[in-house]
Scaffold this motif. Sequence first.
Motif, PDB file in Angstrom:
ATOM      1  N   MET A 162       0.809  -1.157   0.114  1.00 51.88           N
ATOM      2  CA  MET A 162      -0.026  -0.190  -0.120  1.00 51.88           C
ATOM      3  C   MET A 162       1.002   1.287   0.030  1.00 51.88           C
ATOM      4  N   ILE A 163       0.268   2.497  -0.749  1.00 49.78           N
ATOM      5  CA  ILE A 163       1.038   3.515  -0.910  1.00 49.78           C
ATOM      6  C   ILE A 163       0.412   4.704  -0.257  1.00 49.78           C
ATOM      7  N   GLU A 164       0.999   5.264   0.738  1.00 55.92           N
ATOM      8  CA  GLU A 164       0.352   6.442   1.427  1.00 55.92           C
ATOM      9  C   GLU A 164       0.439   7.831   0.773  1.00 55.92           C
ATOM     10  N   ILE A 165      -0.651   8.203   0.456  1.00 60.36           N
ATOM     11  CA  ILE A 165      -0.573   9.626  -0.460  1.00 60.36           C
ATOM     12  C   ILE A 165      -1.304  10.696   0.186  1.00 60.36           C
ATOM     13  N   GLU A 166      -0.826  11.699   0.173  1.00 58.08           N
ATOM     14  CA  GLU A 166      -1.359  13.079   0.611  1.00 58.08           C
ATOM     15  C   GLU A 166      -2.186  13.704  -0.455  1.00 58.08           C
ATOM     16  N   VAL A 167      -3.522  13.874  -0.079  1.00 56.71           N
ATOM     17  CA  VAL A 167      -4.685  14.143  -0.933  1.00 56.71           C
ATOM     18  C   VAL A 167      -5.130  15.594  -0.742  1.00 56.71           C
ATOM     19  N   GLN A 168      -4.963  16.540  -1.611  1.00 55.23           N
ATOM     20  CA  GLN A 168      -5.443  17.914  -1.335  1.00 55.23           C
ATOM     21  C   GLN A 168      -6.683  18.057  -2.114  1.00 55.23           C
ATOM     22  N   ASN A 169      -7.532  18.359  -1.464  1.00 55.18           N
ATOM     23  CA  ASN A 169      -9.071  18.356  -2.091  1.00 55.18           C
ATOM     24  C   ASN A 169      -9.182  19.762  -2.470  1.00 55.18           C
ATOM     25  N   GLU A 170      -9.208  20.326  -3.548  1.00 55.09           N
ATOM     26  CA  GLU A 170      -9.540  21.696  -3.998  1.00 55.09           C
ATOM     27  C   GLU A 170     -10.807  22.229  -3.528  1.00 55.09           C
ATOM     28  N   THR A 171     -12.042  21.066  -3.765  1.00 50.38           N
ATOM     29  CA  THR A 171     -13.384  21.612  -3.628  1.00 50.38           C
ATOM     30  C   THR A 171     -13.650  21.878  -2.034  1.00 50.38           C
TER      31      THR A 171
ATOM     32  N   ASP B  16      -3.760  17.044 -10.617  1.00 53.01           N
ATOM     33  CA  ASP B  16      -2.155  16.923 -10.621  1.00 53.01           C
ATOM     34  C   ASP B  16      -1.569  15.798  -9.604  1.00 53.01           C
ATOM     35  N   VAL B  17      -0.385  15.306 -10.088  1.00 43.33           N
ATOM     36  CA  VAL B  17       0.287  14.372  -9.136  1.00 43.33           C
ATOM     37  C   VAL B  17       1.625  14.875  -9.309  1.00 43.33           C
TER      38      VAL B  17
ATOM     39  N   PHE C  93       1.947  12.974  -3.918  1.00 41.32           N
ATOM     40  CA  PHE C  93       0.796  13.986  -3.705  1.00 41.32           C
ATOM     41  C   PHE C  93      -0.245  13.994  -4.613  1.00 41.32           C
ATOM     42  N   LEU C  94      -1.523  14.076  -4.448  1.00 40.92           N
ATOM     43  CA  LEU C  94      -2.932  14.344  -5.535  1.00 40.92           C
ATOM     44  C   LEU C  94      -3.345  15.695  -4.999  1.00 40.92           C
TER      45      LEU C  94
END
Length: 90
Positions: free
Chosen positions: A1-10, A45-46, A60-61
Amino acid sequence: MIEIEVQNETHQTQSRLRFAAVPRIGEGLRLREPDGIWASYDVLDVWYQKAEYGDVWIPFLHVRMTEGELTSPHPKQGLDVYGEFAPFRI
């Protein structure tokens, strides 16, 4: 599993989620809204940043709610107009 930081623009939020693979730009994701309802999001964006430890790069996403989700009202508590469970709206 890959832990990813998700930045939610909404919703202007950040969270760390685990994925089996890093999503690509243009792909869609299903994320839980603050009210508990699932919604569709587009990956805008990634990018990767080097971690403070070792030779590790962290993904990051940057995501935004899918246009159809923004225009359709959320069904109350995950139910559609017939009282049936509606996990996907698009």
